[in-house]
Write an enzyme that holds these catalytic residues in place. Structure first.
Site, PDB file in Angstrom:
ATOM      1  N   ARG A   1       0.814  -1.223   0.000  1.00 51.15           N
ATOM      2  CA  ARG A   1       0.000   0.000   0.000  1.00 51.15           C
ATOM      3  C   ARG A   1       0.842   1.266   0.000  1.00 51.15           C
ATOM      4  NH1 ARG A   1      -2.756  -2.687   4.048  1.00 51.15           N
ATOM      5  NH2 ARG A   1      -4.520  -3.897   3.294  1.00 51.15           N
TER       6      ARG A   1
ATOM      7  N   LYS B   1       1.351  11.589 -10.949  1.00 55.06           N
ATOM      8  CA  LYS B   1       0.429  10.701 -11.674  1.00 55.06           C
ATOM      9  C   LYS B   1       1.180   9.459 -12.114  1.00 55.06           C
ATOM     10  CE  LYS B   1      -2.723  13.768 -14.106  1.00 55.06           C
ATOM     11  NZ  LYS B   1      -3.274  13.927 -15.466  1.00 55.06           N
TER      12      LYS B   1
ATOM     13  N   GLU C   1       6.328  19.475 -25.029  1.00 57.90           N
ATOM     14  CA  GLU C   1       5.807  19.761 -23.682  1.00 57.90           C
ATOM     15  C   GLU C   1       6.512  20.987 -23.088  1.00 57.90           C
ATOM     16  OE1 GLU C   1       3.260  17.996 -22.563  1.00 57.90           O
ATOM     17  OE2 GLU C   1       3.388  16.025 -23.535  1.00 57.90           O
TER      18      GLU C   1
ATOM     19  N   LYS D   1       5.401  23.086 -14.007  1.00 59.73           N
ATOM     20  CA  LYS D   1       4.498  21.987 -13.662  1.00 59.73           C
ATOM     21  C   LYS D   1       4.354  21.876 -12.151  1.00 59.73           C
ATOM     22  CE  LYS D   1       2.843  17.415 -14.563  1.00 59.73           C
ATOM     23  NZ  LYS D   1       2.865  16.189 -15.335  1.00 59.73           N
TER      24      LYS D   1
ATOM     25  N   GLU E   1      -5.836  17.445  -9.409  1.00 56.19           N
ATOM     26  CA  GLU E   1      -6.375  17.775 -10.720  1.00 56.19           C
ATOM     27  C   GLU E   1      -7.830  18.206 -10.713  1.00 56.19           C
ATOM     28  OE1 GLU E   1      -6.194  14.772 -13.811  1.00 56.19           O
ATOM     29  OE2 GLU E   1      -5.305  16.292 -15.074  1.00 56.19           O
TER      30      GLU E   1
ATOM     31  N   ARG F   1      -4.861  22.489 -12.750  1.00 52.18           N
ATOM     32  CA  ARG F   1      -3.998  21.482 -13.357  1.00 52.18           C
ATOM     33  C   ARG F   1      -4.441  21.137 -14.772  1.00 52.18           C
ATOM     34  NH1 ARG F   1      -1.274  16.488 -10.037  1.00 52.18           N
ATOM     35  NH2 ARG F   1      -0.195  15.535 -11.783  1.00 52.18           N
TER      36      ARG F   1
ATOM     37  N   ASN G   1      -3.242  20.354 -19.899  1.00 47.98           N
ATOM     38  CA  ASN G   1      -3.768  19.569 -21.016  1.00 47.98           C
ATOM     39  C   ASN G   1      -3.845  20.368 -22.310  1.00 47.98           C
ATOM     40  OD1 ASN G   1      -4.088  17.176 -19.593  1.00 47.98           O
ATOM     41  ND2 ASN G   1      -5.992  17.920 -18.689  1.00 47.98           N
TER      42      ASN G   1
ATOM     43  N   HIS H   1      -3.789  18.663 -25.565  1.00 46.63           N
ATOM     44  CA  HIS H   1      -3.879  17.224 -25.298  1.00 46.63           C
ATOM     45  C   HIS H   1      -5.208  16.598 -25.681  1.00 46.63           C
ATOM     46  CE1 HIS H   1      -0.022  17.675 -23.417  1.00 46.63           C
ATOM     47  NE2 HIS H   1       0.011  16.390 -23.093  1.00 46.63           N
TER      48      HIS H   1
ATOM     49  N   HIS I   1      -4.534  13.647 -27.924  1.00 45.01           N
ATOM     50  CA  HIS I   1      -4.931  12.276 -27.565  1.00 45.01           C
ATOM     51  C   HIS I   1      -5.838  11.678 -28.625  1.00 45.01           C
ATOM     52  CE1 HIS I   1      -4.179  12.874 -22.972  1.00 45.01           C
ATOM     53  NE2 HIS I   1      -3.122  12.372 -23.588  1.00 45.01           N
TER      54      HIS I   1
ATOM     55  N   HIS J   1       3.426  10.695 -28.778  1.00 45.36           N
ATOM     56  CA  HIS J   1       2.648  11.591 -27.928  1.00 45.36           C
ATOM     57  C   HIS J   1       3.005  13.073 -28.145  1.00 45.36           C
ATOM     58  CE1 HIS J   1       0.470  13.079 -24.464  1.00 45.36           C
ATOM     59  NE2 HIS J   1       1.575  13.645 -24.035  1.00 45.36           N
TER      60      HIS J   1
HETATM   61  N1  LIG Z   1       2.571  10.589 -15.455  1.00 45.94           N
HETATM   62  C1  LIG Z   1       2.411  11.671 -16.178  1.00 45.94           C
HETATM   63  O1  LIG Z   1       2.075  12.714 -15.660  1.00 45.94           O
HETATM   64  C2  LIG Z   1       2.678  11.603 -17.654  1.00 45.94           C
HETATM   65  C3  LIG Z   1       2.739  12.792 -18.396  1.00 45.94           C
HETATM   66  C4  LIG Z   1       3.035  12.689 -19.738  1.00 45.94           C
HETATM   67  C5  LIG Z   1       3.256  11.445 -20.335  1.00 45.94           C
HETATM   68  N2  LIG Z   1       3.175  10.324 -19.580  1.00 45.94           N
HETATM   69  C6  LIG Z   1       3.437   9.010 -20.152  1.00 45.94           C
HETATM   70  O2  LIG Z   1       4.782   8.937 -20.556  1.00 45.94           O
HETATM   71  C7  LIG Z   1       4.908   7.949 -21.552  1.00 45.94           C
HETATM   72  C8  LIG Z   1       5.800   8.438 -22.636  1.00 45.94           C
HETATM   73  O3  LIG Z   1       7.070   8.724 -22.076  1.00 45.94           O
HETATM   74  P1  LIG Z   1       8.385   8.720 -22.973  1.00 45.94           P
HETATM   75  O4  LIG Z   1       8.137   9.542 -24.150  1.00 45.94           O
HETATM   76  O5  LIG Z   1       9.495   9.030 -22.075  1.00 45.94           O
HETATM   77  O6  LIG Z   1       8.382   7.204 -23.508  1.00 45.94           O
HETATM   78  P2  LIG Z   1       9.326   5.963 -23.158  1.00 45.94           P
HETATM   79  O7  LIG Z   1       9.489   5.790 -21.734  1.00 45.94           O
HETATM   80  O8  LIG Z   1       8.760   4.827 -23.942  1.00 45.94           O
HETATM   81  O9  LIG Z   1      10.718   6.389 -23.823  1.00 45.94           O
HETATM   82  C9  LIG Z   1      10.797   6.576 -25.221  1.00 45.94           C
HETATM   83  C10 LIG Z   1      11.878   5.670 -25.823  1.00 45.94           C
HETATM   84  O10 LIG Z   1      13.145   6.178 -25.476  1.00 45.94           O
HETATM   85  C11 LIG Z   1      13.975   5.162 -24.912  1.00 45.94           C
HETATM   86  N3  LIG Z   1      14.867   5.854 -24.005  1.00 45.94           N
HETATM   87  C12 LIG Z   1      14.555   6.355 -22.790  1.00 45.94           C
HETATM   88  N4  LIG Z   1      15.589   7.047 -22.299  1.00 45.94           N
HETATM   89  C13 LIG Z   1      16.569   6.979 -23.217  1.00 45.94           C
HETATM   90  C14 LIG Z   1      17.887   7.511 -23.281  1.00 45.94           C
HETATM   91  N5  LIG Z   1      18.358   8.301 -22.316  1.00 45.94           N
HETATM   92  N6  LIG Z   1      18.616   7.219 -24.366  1.00 45.94           N
HETATM   93  C15 LIG Z   1      18.121   6.464 -25.378  1.00 45.94           C
HETATM   94  N7  LIG Z   1      16.890   5.954 -25.369  1.00 45.94           N
HETATM   95  C16 LIG Z   1      16.126   6.213 -24.295  1.00 45.94           C
HETATM   96  C17 LIG Z   1      13.011   4.200 -24.330  1.00 45.94           C
HETATM   97  O11 LIG Z   1      13.583   2.908 -24.246  1.00 45.94           O
HETATM   98  C18 LIG Z   1      11.855   4.243 -25.302  1.00 45.94           C
HETATM   99  O12 LIG Z   1      12.100   3.361 -26.370  1.00 45.94           O
HETATM  100  C19 LIG Z   1       3.510   7.626 -22.030  1.00 45.94           C
HETATM  101  O13 LIG Z   1       3.128   6.360 -21.560  1.00 45.94           O
HETATM  102  C20 LIG Z   1       2.653   8.713 -21.385  1.00 45.94           C
HETATM  103  O14 LIG Z   1       1.351   8.258 -21.080  1.00 45.94           O
HETATM  104  C21 LIG Z   1       2.888  10.395 -18.259  1.00 45.94           C
HETATM  105 ZN   LIG Z   2       1.750  15.300 -22.674  1.00 46.54          ZN
END
Ligand SMILES: NC(=O)c1ccc[n+]([C@@H]2O[C@H](COP(=O)([O-])OP(=O)(O)OC[C@H]3O[C@@H](n4cnc5c(N)ncnc54)[C@H](O)[C@@H]3O)[C@@H](O)[C@H]2O)c1
Ligand SMILES: [Zn+2]
Ligand SMILES: NC(=O)c1ccc[n+]([C@@H]2O[C@H](COP(=O)([O-])OP(=O)(O)OC[C@H]3O[C@@H](n4cnc5c(N)ncnc54)[C@H](O)[C@@H]3O)[C@@H](O)[C@H]2O)c1
Ligand SMILES: [Zn+2]
Lengths: 380, 380
Positions: A133, A155, A197, A238, A248, A252, A256, A259, A263, A278
């Protein structure tokens, strides 16, 4: 004016505090902060044992250095690897990681570290929220998107059959380490996507920052001190919103910007990342939000052109026409938007803008207007 | 004196408030409160659509009346059924329910209702915590254990391969409806098991309540107004502890009186409920905690005998000898205790007592003493 902005960013450079009362934590930003990861983590979680979750790509590039830093600080740890890519944000990996963390006999005071992009951060954070938990959680974001967005705000979550990020928890980390040098290995397309972003923070509430980006984006991409400044400024933006509105309810929602359309576009291409990732969806979505705001006579064409120029300069797509392949009709977009989790009891909520840095939440936008607008955009 | 206690219980009868600031909520207690479930839920979640989770046994007995009450209040709802029994507290049901709730198109302001015992409450609460990162949650506990214990305090979760309740969340309900008439259909063994938790509240911190139970337990079992009083008093006791210590840092640990030994016993019989159900384990565990306290010269044999008499009167087991079949050796119990999630960095924490109503948390109990004590108890 630009000097002021840079100075302000400079002052925030190494550290951003996310102010959440008893759950407050620091984001440490800069080239090489990961080298001191062991000492930093030991300072916030003294005596803790760790599970480090990492994806296969990042494991190959950075796991060794990271483990060495933990070892140097005497931090016992287990490394848990997940496949790279969005598909790891699923129930199966969630269950597997929960079981592995328990198998490693981590106790309640121990910690779980996410070393990776937003995928690893979201998945790991949800695991950390659920095992016993709630276990302590540390984020070491390795993509620009993760550094400026997903690692800030608490999040966490996984995807469900019915949509992205529909299952999860709010779970704040104890520490975030954003090493801007680690972005040097990131493919340019991923860097650009994260940059959408960064630009968003300027567009939604900080015109001077957007202006600073217009002047300094090349250095941000090249990895100079400007990159640290851009990351810090983004995290601060942020963090401010999150601190004001942790769960949110209201402000917050400004985050978006771009977005809802973004999305919908991602869903419209069935999340095929060869077509749209994305951040690209966000870039196109932000353009659409500005164009829709122009249609509603909230801003003029000069503003729209300014936004379009900057996003185009950095190489981001700015139009539905930039998406390779055939897109579905406007009706499909409308269906997706109506199902979007940001829908509140049937009314459409959009982030619109009165100018660069002047975004606002508009509830109850007429769906017919949106539909007409999308038809235009898909046809012209 | 007994009159006073009864009066105090009377005053709390219909409603107990769980005071958690913005997350405060009421527990409504009494015969027939479920008949007004629709109106009560509509009052706390106006306009909400609902998913009602129920197990097969409770569905057969009470679903129809419950749905009618919701319909009468105009509450649209989907019923989701899970198999009866502990095995439903698993990842598979968690995932399935999350998907079903989303398939029912529930939005963020909508609600999820647990209609059932602790199994349904724990599972459903975790689902409610996770879908869209937190949906409104209502508990309609249908076992005595759920009414006096599991529905109060916000602990939710499922079991993992490595142990019970190891995956979950703290998620507070918006409302709890404890209909004491619904307990009339509960098998006597389950009623007794829940009663062990009722007696626990007296033993841990409320001697007058324990004395009142000694005098009135027959009426509690029979279903008179005394049952409502006992449920209310128990909820109040748990609510007080929870309000003082929501995330279980300190005082909340007192609620584990009898539970370290009890859990070990449940695990020692591989959770075979034909041999020991949770409340029976708690009853035996409470006896062991008192006997161990006697061994440490914290209480005398008169106190031990008093506790034993009451638990025996109501028909609860009071000794490891009461468990049918062969038990493992003391070493196995010690291993299980060491793995228990309440272990903090290797030290053994026990709830001991200085008298009826005077339990306290003792950290760092010498494992050798516990082991010797268990050997005696398993042999004699
Ligand atoms: N929690 C939140 O508030 C929030 C906000 C925005 C997005 N997200 C989520 O984030 C995700 C997308 O994140 P992302 O774009 O980082 O994707 P990701 O984590 O898939 O990374 C993108 C690619 O880059 C590679 N990679 C990562 N770091 C690297 C590095 N230093 N060198 C080389 N390759 C590297 C990864 O292996 C992957 O193939 C989505 O699932 C989205 O829903 C969450
Ligand atoms: Zn985003
Ligand atoms: N969350 C907490 O704080 C907390 C505290 C204590 C226990 N628990 C959990 O509670 C669970 C045990 O709860 P439980 O004892 O209620 O078990 P349960 O939910 O399995 O119910 C026991 C049995 O009674 C049946 N039943 C329920 N209501 C009935 C009724 N009115 N009439 C006839 N039959 C009925 C059920 O179908 C089941 O077969 C365990 O999983 C335990 O871990 C949680
Ligand atoms: Zn219990």
């Amino acid at each position: 004016m630009e000097a002021n902005v840079a100075d302000a960013a400079e002052a925030e450079r190494t550290q951003v505090k996310v102010d959440l009362g008893a759950r407050s934590y620091d984001i440490k930003i800069g080239r090489g902060v990961m080298d001191a990861a062991g000492a930093e983590i030991a300072a916030v979680l003294p005596g803790a044992r760790l599970a480090v979750v990492v994806d296969e790509t990042v494991a190959k590039l950075h796991q060794k250095a990271f483990s060495e830093s933990l070892n140097a600080a005497g931090l016992e740890h287990t490394v848990l690897t997940v496949p790279s890519g969005e598909s790891s944000k699923c129930f199966r990996e969630f269950e597997r990681l929960c079981d592995e963390v328990l198998a490693a006999r981590l106790e309640r005071g121990d910690g779980i570290v996410a070393l990776g992009g937003g995928v690893v951060g979201d998945l790991t954070g949800f695991v950390a929220s659920a095992v016993r938990r709630g276990m302590s959680f540390v984020q070491v974001p390795t993509t620009l998107l993760a550094q400026v967005d997903s690692s800030v705000g608490g999040k966490t979550g996984i995807n469900a059959r019915h949509g992205k990020n529909l299952i999860g928890a709010f779970h704040q980390p104890a520490l975030v380490l954003a090493d801007t040098a680690i972005l040097d290995t990131l493919p340019i397309r991923d860097f650009r996507a994260g940059y959408a972003e960064v630009a968003k923070y300027g567009l939604l509430g900080d015109e001077p920052f957007f202006r600073w980006l217009e002047a300094n984006w090349k250095a941000v991409f090249a990895g100079g001190p400007e990159r640290d400044q851009a990351v810090a400024r983004s995290c601060q933006a942020k963090a401010d919103v999150v601190a004001a509105d942790e769960l949110e309810a209201g402000r917050r929602a400004l985050l978006n910007l771009g977005h809802t359309f973004g999305h919908a576009l991602e869903a419209a291409v069935s999340y095929e990342t060869e077509r749209v990732v994305h951040g690209e969806g966000v870039s196109i979505g932000m353009m659409l939000a500005h164009e829709f705001s122009e249609k509603l006579q909230l801003i003029d064409e000069v503003t729209v052109a300014r936004v379009q120029k900057h996003l185009t300069d950095v190489g981001l797509p700015v139009s539905l026409k930039d998406v390779p392949g055939q897109l579905p009709p406007a009706e499909t977009f409308m269906d997706i938007i109506a199902q979007d989790k940001k829908v509140s009891r049937g009314a459409l909520t959009f982030i619109l803008t009165r100018g660069v840095g002047e975004a606002f939440v508009e509830k109850g936008v007429d769906p017919a207007l949106v539909s007409d607008f999308l038809k235009e955009k898909l046809e012209t």
